[in-house]
Design an enzyme around this catalytic site. Structure first.
Site, PDB file in Angstrom:
ATOM      1  N   THR A   1       0.833  -1.204   0.000  1.00 51.31           N
ATOM      2  CA  THR A   1       0.000   0.000   0.000  1.00 51.31           C
ATOM      3  C   THR A   1       0.868   1.255   0.000  1.00 51.31           C
ATOM      4  O   THR A   1       0.565   2.241  -0.685  1.00 51.31           O
ATOM      5  CB  THR A   1      -0.932   0.001   1.224  1.00 51.31           C
ATOM      6  OG1 THR A   1      -1.781  -1.147   1.170  1.00 51.31           O
ATOM      7  CG2 THR A   1      -1.787   1.260   1.265  1.00 51.31           C
TER       8      THR A   1
ATOM      9  N   HIS B   1       1.995   1.981  -3.444  1.00 53.22           N
ATOM     10  CA  HIS B   1       0.958   2.679  -4.219  1.00 53.22           C
ATOM     11  C   HIS B   1       0.958   4.173  -3.885  1.00 53.22           C
ATOM     12  O   HIS B   1       0.824   5.024  -4.777  1.00 53.22           O
ATOM     13  CB  HIS B   1      -0.419   2.083  -3.924  1.00 53.22           C
ATOM     14  CG  HIS B   1      -0.644   0.733  -4.518  1.00 53.22           C
ATOM     15  ND1 HIS B   1      -0.779   0.531  -5.875  1.00 53.22           N
ATOM     16  CD2 HIS B   1      -0.766  -0.488  -3.944  1.00 53.22           C
ATOM     17  CE1 HIS B   1      -0.975  -0.756  -6.112  1.00 53.22           C
ATOM     18  NE2 HIS B   1      -0.961  -1.400  -4.954  1.00 53.22           N
TER      19      HIS B   1
END
EC number: 1.1.1.103
Length: 342
Positions: A40, A43
């Protein structure tokens, strides 16, 4: 305090100074000692479409961590100053139907640490005491810092009975690799993992995979023949979010097989539903960790001999965060740890 934050709507993160958080009546303040870089966070670093839609700016991020409680709200019970803790990154409402039924991992009002609110890439983190989890002394800081993804692997792998079963894992990211070790630890027979990244497939071998398969050079059908598997896999753990990987899993499953989905495929992914229907497959979506049954299982497995040390491949001081993210982005790493004490 020092923090690693998204200050601009652009790729990258910045090491900066932010205000130290305040402690509410039911909160604990944790002095962070280690954090780990999650997919995450990659990202968020890349500032992809998901991150642009999701992440407030400015905000410091991060949600994989361990540290020490240094301050508590007046209503907190069950913790003491000096306790070493990690914490559940999904902060739940406590009032929806799922929360009240004990299914907090399915709360419809979940707020994510380091995603929807200030995160753990900082010298201090404040979370509700409910979300804190004490770490036994025999578990290292580096291991405790990865309890969040370890929990994803545990929740996914233990969704179905694995004893004596043949297990297929698609996606050799850190979570998939940890799922290999978990499956072998609890008694799976053959554990096969697929990917196209040779570095991470080698990590999976070190974690106990029966076969780690580069699908760009080898087929699952050939592997199954080598393992004398005539009927297919009993359990599938889809960790990649890659449509072709899910397609190959469906084709390789035995009739009556069970599949747990953690990887997130593109929204309009098409599959051959006849594989699901005519084989009578059971498919279960996985989100986060069960609170806190998954956490107790993680500790119990480590205390009973589960070895995750091969997944901890790189360590950096937080001031070297750019090197740490570059290492993670290279694809030639397991979990990358940031040390906040140096």
């Amino acid at each position: 305090m020092k923090a690693l934050a998204k200050l601009e709507r652009a790729p990258g993160l910045t090491l900066t100074r932010v205000k130290k958080p305040e402690v509410g009546h039911n909160d604990v303040m944790i002095r962070i000692t280690r954090t780990a870089i999650c997919g995450t966070d990659i990202h968020i670093w890349k500032w992809d479409d998901w991150a642009q839609k999701t992440i407030p700016v400015p905000m410091h991020v991060g949600h994989e961590y361990v540290g020490e409680i240094v301050e508590m709200g007046q209503e907190v019970r069950g913790f003491s100053i000096g306790d070493r803790v990690s914490g559940e990154g999904h902060i739940t409402c406590g009032f929806c139907r799922n929360c009240r039924a004990g299914r907090r991992h399915l709360c419809r009002n979940t707020v994510g640490v380091g995603v929807n609110r200030e995160g753990a890439f900082a010298e201090y983190l404040v979370i509700p005491a409910f979300n804190a989890f004490k770490i036994p002394p025999e578990i290292s800081d580096d291991l405790a810092a990865i309890f969040d993804p370890f929990g994803n692997a545990t929740h996914t792998a233990l969704s179905f009975n694995l004893v004596g079963e043949d297990v297929l894992i698609t996606g050799a990211g850190p979570i998939g690799i940890m799922a290999v070790a978990i499956a072998k630890h609890v008694g799976a027979r053959n554990v096969v993992i697929t990917d196209v990244n040779d570095y991470r497939l080698e990590l999976a071998r070190k974690m106990g995979a029966t076969r780690a398969v580069n699908v760009s050079r080898e087929t699952l059908r050939d592997v199954m023949r080598d393992l004398h598997m005539t009927e297919g896999f009993d359990v599938g753990l889809e960790m990649s979010g890659v449509p072709s990987a899910f397609t190959s899993m469906l084709e390789a499953m035995n009739h009556g097989g069970k599949i747990a989905l953690l990887g997130i495929p593109p929204a309009q992914t098409a599959i051959d539903w006849t594989q699901v229907i005519f084989k009578g497959l059971e498919i279960k979506g996985i989100y986060g960790r069960e609170m806190f049954e998954t956490w107790y299982k993680m500790v119990a497995m480590l205390q009973s001999g589960l070895d995750l040390s091969p997944i901890l491949t790189h360590r950096f001081a937080v001031d070297d965060y750019e090197k740490a993210f570059a290492t993670m982005l290279s694809g030639e790493s397991g979990k990358v740890i940031l040390d906040w004490t140096v």
